[in-house]
Enzyme design. Structure first.
Site, PDB file in Angstrom:
ATOM      1  N   LYS A 174     -14.542  47.769  11.828  1.00  0.00           N
ATOM      2  CA  LYS A 174     -14.072  48.928  11.057  1.00  0.00           C
ATOM      3  C   LYS A 174     -15.164  50.006  11.016  1.00  0.00           C
ATOM      4  CE  LYS A 174      -9.884  47.742  10.003  1.00  0.00           C
ATOM      5  NZ  LYS A 174      -8.766  48.466  10.643  1.00  0.00           N
TER       6      LYS A 174
ATOM      7  N   TYR B 207     -14.750  41.754  11.227  1.00  0.00           N
ATOM      8  CA  TYR B 207     -13.752  42.739  10.777  1.00  0.00           C
ATOM      9  C   TYR B 207     -14.463  44.000  10.273  1.00  0.00           C
ATOM     10  CZ  TYR B 207     -10.183  44.642   7.556  1.00  0.00           C
ATOM     11  OH  TYR B 207      -9.304  45.446   6.870  1.00  0.00           O
TER      12      TYR B 207
ATOM     13  N   ASP C 256       5.667  46.070  16.878  1.00  0.00           N
ATOM     14  CA  ASP C 256       4.803  44.936  16.519  1.00  0.00           C
ATOM     15  C   ASP C 256       4.798  43.953  17.679  1.00  0.00           C
ATOM     16  OD1 ASP C 256       3.624  43.900  13.563  1.00  0.00           O
ATOM     17  OD2 ASP C 256       3.863  42.339  15.075  1.00  0.00           O
TER      18      ASP C 256
ATOM     19  N   LEU D 226       0.753  45.971   5.212  1.00  0.00           N
ATOM     20  CA  LEU D 226       0.841  47.426   4.961  1.00  0.00           C
ATOM     21  C   LEU D 226       1.914  48.055   5.846  1.00  0.00           C
ATOM     22  CD1 LEU D 226      -0.236  50.087   3.787  1.00  0.00           C
ATOM     23  CD2 LEU D 226      -1.960  50.081   5.610  1.00  0.00           C
TER      24      LEU D 226
HETATM   25  C1  VAH Z   1      -9.069  41.828   3.811  1.00  0.00           C
HETATM   26  N1  VAH Z   1      -7.120  42.804   2.701  1.00  0.00           N
HETATM   27  O1  VAH Z   1      -9.203  41.119   2.844  1.00  0.00           O
HETATM   28  C2  VAH Z   1      -8.170  43.061   3.679  1.00  0.00           C
HETATM   29  C3  VAH Z   1      -8.962  44.248   3.210  1.00  0.00           C
HETATM   30  C4  VAH Z   1     -10.618  45.060   1.550  1.00  0.00           C
HETATM   31  C5  VAH Z   1      -9.827  43.925   1.993  1.00  0.00           C
HETATM   32  O2  VAH Z   1      -9.722  44.788   4.238  1.00  0.00           O
HETATM   33  O3  VAH Z   1      -9.611  41.590   4.861  1.00  0.00           O
END
Ligand code: VAH
Length: 321
Positions: free
Chosen positions: A145, A141, A32, A11
């Protein structure tokens, strides 16, 4: 000046390019931890090597450029963070804290931080998932989030920081490759098709997931960041949708253009992650609060992806035959 942290990612690369078109290349600093894999990033405008976990280094960059806006995109994505859970948590959380604290200290006007449909979990209603609902993310992850969203809201309430965020679906673009996500198959499949190679998909063929073409993701991000602050009623993160499809459906849309393209299915550990995520998203609050409307459906995305990858081979991933 605008600072993009994680500018080398899937992104970040596209967002930096778009922001440089709008604000002028010299006004958008790309940062980065790794030197750019895309030469354009450092050739078109300022680039700084920065590890977002290095508070002092971040402070120096903030001091030097005094950015009015910061886009903090550096993170480990779902599949990678499952393999490196402690570092995934550290980078995703401590990186966020460093940026939020630096933004408060330097009086940054607006801070953008991406969330994801990964904040939803196996007990979340999976069809037309609401803005507010049960969220029991099962990946590091997703947990990071979900926690990050709540911290954004807290910094907004306690420090008045103008933080903005979107729960992205899987993002698909031709200019940059994804890095370690569960939705990456939907990018890889186009590169294989254009190379004339069969594709082995790591998800089952009927795995529906919310997805979005990169131009729509960029439009949503900039629409959100350009909206007047009083329109931003949600300071955790907005649900954002465009389309949902399965590997079978994206394969069929490619075969309309390349009839001989073949796909086999070999689900791996990412299947469990995908099965814990929504199939479709209710993004009515984004439409209501700041006028969100997507432009691309699956057919339009496939036509555009194949056209660019065929006509601009510099974007085509080098694949072993
Ligand atoms: C992932 N592309 O696969 C990211 C995203 C909703 C998917 O968070 O971890």
């Amino acid at each position: 000046t605008i600072l993009v942290i994680g500018a080398g990612g899937q992104l970040g690369f596209e967002l930096t390019h778009e922001l440089r078109q709008i604000y002028g290349a010299s006004n958008v600093v790309a940062a980065d931890v790794r030197l750019p894999k895309h030469p354009e990033l450092a050739d078109a405008g300022p680039f700084v090597q920065l590890d977002v976990l290095d508070k002092a280094g971040l402070g120096e960059v903030m001091q030097r450029y005094k950015p009015k806006q910061v886009y903090h995109l550096a993170a480990l994505l779902s599949a990678t963070a499952e393999k490196n859970p402690k570092f995934g948590w550290e980078l995703n959380m401590d990186g966020l804290f460093n940026v939020l604290d630096a933004a408060v200290e330097h009086g940054t006007g607006r801070v953008y931080w991406p969330s994801s449909i990964a904040v939803f979990g196996p007990n979340t209603p999976r069809d037309n998932t609401p803005q507010y609902t049960v969220m029991d993310p099962g990946t590091i992850y997703g947990i990071s989030k979900q926690a990050g969203e709540l911290w954004l809201d807290w910094y907004n309430r306690k420090h008045g920081l103008d933080v903005r965020s979107l729960r992205y679906p899987g993002l698909i673009g031709y200019k940059s490759l994804p890095g370690g996500g569960t939705t990456d198959y939907a990018v890889d499949i186009y590169h294989h098709a254009v190379h004339g190679l069969p594709y082995q998909c790591f998800l089952q063929e009927d795995t529906y997931l919310p997805m979005m073409y990169m131009p729509d993701a960029l439009k949503a991000t900039l629409d959100l960041m350009h909206a007047p602050s009083e329109q931003i009623k949600i300071r955790t993160s907005y649900n954002l949708g465009a389309m949902s499809f399965s590997p079978r459906e994206i394969t069929q849309s490619i075969q309309q253009h390349l009839p001989n393209f073949e796909v086999t299915y070999q689900p791996d550990s990412r299947q469990q992650i995908a099965d814990s995520w929504p199939k479709s998203i209710d993004d009515s609050r984004a439409r209501q609060d700041w006028g969100w409307t997507p432009q691309f459906d699956l057919g339009a995305m496939t036509a555009d992806m194949l056209k660019h990858l065929q006509e601009e081979p510099q974007y085509l991933a080098p694949l072993a035959a």
